[in-house]
Design a protein around this motif. Structure first.
Motif, mmCIF file in Angstrom:
data_model
loop_
_atom_site.group_PDB
_atom_site.id
_atom_site.type_symbol
_atom_site.label_atom_id
_atom_site.label_comp_id
_atom_site.label_asym_id
_atom_site.label_seq_id
_atom_site.Cartn_x
_atom_site.Cartn_y
_atom_site.Cartn_z
ATOM 1 N N GLY A 265 0.822 -1.202 0.000
ATOM 2 C CA GLY A 265 0.000 0.000 0.000
ATOM 3 C C GLY A 265 0.855 1.252 0.000
ATOM 4 N N LEU A 266 0.410 2.261 -0.742
ATOM 5 C CA LEU A 266 1.070 3.561 -0.766
ATOM 6 C C LEU A 266 0.065 4.605 -0.301
ATOM 7 N N ALA A 267 0.447 5.385 0.716
ATOM 8 C CA ALA A 267 -0.403 6.452 1.233
ATOM 9 C C ALA A 267 0.347 7.768 1.094
ATOM 10 N N PHE A 268 -0.178 8.663 0.263
ATOM 11 C CA PHE A 268 0.465 9.958 0.053
ATOM 12 C C PHE A 268 -0.487 11.061 0.490
ATOM 13 N N ASN A 269 -0.135 11.730 1.581
ATOM 14 C CA ASN A 269 -0.943 12.812 2.130
ATOM 15 C C ASN A 269 -0.518 14.122 1.477
ATOM 16 N N VAL A 270 -1.371 14.685 0.620
ATOM 17 C CA VAL A 270 -0.989 15.886 -0.128
ATOM 18 C C VAL A 270 -0.940 17.121 0.765
ATOM 19 N N SER A 271 -1.580 17.091 1.929
ATOM 20 C CA SER A 271 -1.586 18.272 2.796
ATOM 21 C C SER A 271 -0.219 18.512 3.428
ATOM 22 N N ASN A 272 0.481 17.440 3.796
ATOM 23 C CA ASN A 272 1.815 17.613 4.385
ATOM 24 C C ASN A 272 2.921 16.999 3.524
ATOM 25 N N GLN A 273 2.556 16.472 2.347
ATOM 26 C CA GLN A 273 3.501 15.888 1.383
ATOM 27 C C GLN A 273 4.328 14.761 1.997
ATOM 28 N N LYS A 274 3.717 14.036 2.889
ATOM 29 C CA LYS A 274 4.355 12.868 3.508
ATOM 30 C C LYS A 274 3.767 11.603 2.894
ATOM 31 N N PHE A 275 4.607 10.587 2.691
ATOM 32 C CA PHE A 275 4.069 9.330 2.198
ATOM 33 C C PHE A 275 4.547 8.162 3.054
ATOM 34 N N ASN A 276 3.744 7.120 3.045
ATOM 35 C CA ASN A 276 4.075 5.862 3.717
ATOM 36 C C ASN A 276 3.919 4.721 2.722
ATOM 37 N N VAL A 277 4.770 3.735 2.855
ATOM 38 C CA VAL A 277 4.639 2.490 2.110
ATOM 39 C C VAL A 277 4.431 1.372 3.122
ATOM 40 N N VAL A 278 3.424 0.560 2.888
ATOM 41 C CA VAL A 278 3.113 -0.549 3.796
ATOM 42 C C VAL A 278 3.289 -1.859 3.040
ATOM 43 N N LEU A 279 4.101 -2.752 3.587
ATOM 44 C CA LEU A 279 4.267 -4.105 3.062
ATOM 45 C C LEU A 279 3.783 -5.061 4.143
ATOM 46 N N ALA A 280 2.892 -5.964 3.793
ATOM 47 C CA ALA A 280 2.334 -6.871 4.792
ATOM 48 C C ALA A 280 2.161 -8.254 4.209
ATOM 49 N N GLY A 281 2.387 -9.274 5.026
ATOM 50 C CA GLY A 281 2.226 -10.654 4.577
ATOM 51 C C GLY A 281 2.315 -11.598 5.755
ATOM 52 N N PHE A 282 2.193 -12.885 5.480
ATOM 53 C CA PHE A 282 2.181 -13.878 6.533
ATOM 54 C C PHE A 282 3.575 -14.459 6.751
ATOM 55 N N TYR A 283 3.939 -14.600 8.022
ATOM 56 C CA TYR A 283 5.255 -15.132 8.378
ATOM 57 C C TYR A 283 5.380 -16.566 7.877
ATOM 58 N N ARG A 284 6.519 -16.872 7.264
ATOM 59 C CA ARG A 284 6.728 -18.211 6.722
ATOM 60 C C ARG A 284 8.110 -18.729 7.149
ATOM 61 N N PRO A 285 8.194 -19.609 8.162
ATOM 62 C CA PRO A 285 9.486 -20.232 8.463
ATOM 63 C C PRO A 285 10.000 -20.952 7.228
ATOM 64 N N PHE A 286 11.272 -20.944 7.017
ATOM 65 C CA PHE A 286 11.866 -21.466 5.797
ATOM 66 C C PHE A 286 11.426 -22.917 5.562
ATOM 67 N N GLY A 287 10.866 -23.175 4.361
ATOM 68 C CA GLY A 287 10.467 -24.525 4.010
ATOM 69 C C GLY A 287 9.117 -24.946 4.534
ATOM 70 N N HIS A 288 8.373 -24.040 5.164
ATOM 71 C CA HIS A 288 7.078 -24.386 5.728
ATOM 72 C C HIS A 288 5.985 -23.517 5.123
ATOM 73 N N ARG A 289 4.733 -23.913 5.364
ATOM 74 C CA ARG A 289 3.608 -23.101 4.924
ATOM 75 C C ARG A 289 3.501 -21.864 5.815
ATOM 76 N N PRO A 290 2.868 -20.791 5.329
ATOM 77 C CA PRO A 290 2.722 -19.577 6.154
ATOM 78 C C PRO A 290 1.959 -19.852 7.442
ATOM 79 N N LEU A 291 2.390 -19.220 8.511
ATOM 80 C CA LEU A 291 1.710 -19.326 9.795
ATOM 81 C C LEU A 291 0.736 -18.169 9.961
ATOM 82 N N ASP A 292 -0.015 -18.220 11.046
ATOM 83 C CA ASP A 292 -1.016 -17.194 11.317
ATOM 84 C C ASP A 292 -0.378 -15.995 12.018
ATOM 85 N N SER A 293 0.696 -15.484 11.440
ATOM 86 C CA SER A 293 1.350 -14.285 11.958
ATOM 87 C C SER A 293 1.480 -13.284 10.821
#
Length: 368
Positions: free
Chosen positions: A151-179
């Motif tokens: 996600g990209l959030a760009f607030n034009v009033s203060n010209q600040k932006f945020n980038v959000v990266l989100a996903g499920f934790y996956r221990p190496f070689g395993h299916r994603p967990l509920d984290s």
């Protein structure tokens, strides 16, 4: 009207600024050679805000034409007033995929270099390479590789932006967990922050691509289409917003998440109708019906039609091979762009809401 008329004050300065604020950015930059005043306009704080106010009333659609995973994409911009124009992201010197768009800025992920992200203004060709989320090799969880949600959030009033990266934790070689791992980039501090929460939400490709920034939060529609997942950027907490009761009750119809004049909006498409709601009371989660549009005129395209961007006046939609615009007042449909040659990906696969802006992706520039 000649240039001497302008220089002699034939038009008041404010009228001249209003005229220039309606030019495409490329044309505006060409005008910089006219005089010192016009040369400084693209970096003038008042003019930047004026330009953004005007352009916000004329959203466009950005389409990434993906020929092959191994070939660099080309890009077009579909504008209902000016038609179709081509532009390039070659100034990034990287092969990238657009992951999010907000208020004229793009968040792009490097294809060959996993975990590398850029935020850019493609029309002014300014960009910012974001610092890596971590120094170690990226093998443990999605946000460091190909995030489930971007996600990209760009607030034009203060010209600040945020980038959000989100996903499920996956221990190496395993299916994603509920984290649910979430990392947030802040343009003011030029740093990432990480948080972990427990979630079980699922997303389709298009649901995670359609992200809406409104009320200081990022919004995604979940796979079940029962609610909207919301990330509050100020408090960095996740919550849910229920969809209109009519949407939940009508199973089998396609549901899409868009922005409508600063509000979160839901569009539901059935065989014959396109129903549009807007979230008018954010705290009470109160929805109101905005429009009900007959799809009789495009009946053959309904199975593949996908809304991309909208205002109170019109709706942009993509199909397998076309970009359409629907004018709400006149109830008229118009084809804005069509792919003529062989094309492997449907246009809605990589179409984003977009607008023209002079705002910079570099926080803290001294505008005068």
């Amino acid at each position: 009207m000649s240039l001497s008329d302008l220089e002699n004050g034939f038009f008041p300065e404010e009228v001249v600024l209003q005229i220039l604020a309606r030019l495409p950015i490329k044309s505006l930059f060409r005008c910089k050679s006219v005089c010192k005043l016009w040369y400084r306009l693209p970096s003038n704080k008042y003019f930047i805000q004026l330009y953004n106010e005007v352009s916000s009333k004329n959203p466009m659609v950005l389409v990434e034409l993906i020929k092959s995973f191994y070939v660099k994409s080309s890009f077009i911009c579909v504008d209902r007033l000016r038609g179709v124009s081509e532009f390039s992201l070659d100034f990034l010197n990287d092969r990238v995929k657009v992951r999010a768009s907000c208020n004229g800025l793009l968040c792009c992920a490097s294809v060959p270099n996993k975990g590398v992200y850029y935020v850019c203004n493609p029309l002014t060709r300014e960009f910012k390479l974001l610092p890596r989320t971590r120094e170690r090799p990226m093998t443990r969880f999605h946000p460091d590789d190909e995030a489930t949600l971007v996600g990209l959030a760009f607030n034009v009033s203060n010209q600040k932006f945020n980038v959000v990266l989100a996903g499920f934790y996956r221990p190496f070689g395993h299916r994603p967990l509920d984290s649910f791992v979430c990392v947030v980039f802040d343009s003011e501090t030029n740093t990432w922050r990480k948080s972990i929460s427990s979630r079980s939400d699922e997303f389709t490709h298009m649901n995670r691509n359609q992200v809406v920034f409104a009320n200081g939060s990022l919004h995604w529609l979940t796979y079940s289409c029962l609610y909207i997942l919301v990330f509050d950027l100020d408090n960095e907490v996740w919550r849910k917003i229920s969809l209109p009761g009519e949407v939940i009750a009508r199973s089998g119809n396609r549901v899409h998440l868009l922005e409508l004049d600063g509000s979160v909006s839901i569009i539901q498409i059935s065989e014959a109708w396109m129903n549009i709601w807007a979230l008018k009371n954010y705290e009470r989660e109160e929805w109101c019906t905005v429009d009900k549009v007959s799809l009789r005129c495009i009946r053959g395209l309904v199975p593949s039609v996908f809304p991309i961007s909208q205002t109170s006046e019109f709706v942009f939609l993509a199909t397998q091979r076309q970009i359409l615009v629907y004018h709400r007042n006149s109830r008229v449909w118009k084809e804005m762009y069509s792919v003529k040659n062989t094309f492997s990906y449907p246009l809605w696969f990589s179409a984003h809401a977009f607008r023209s802006t002079l705002f910079s992706c570099h926080q803290g520039l001294d505008y005068s």
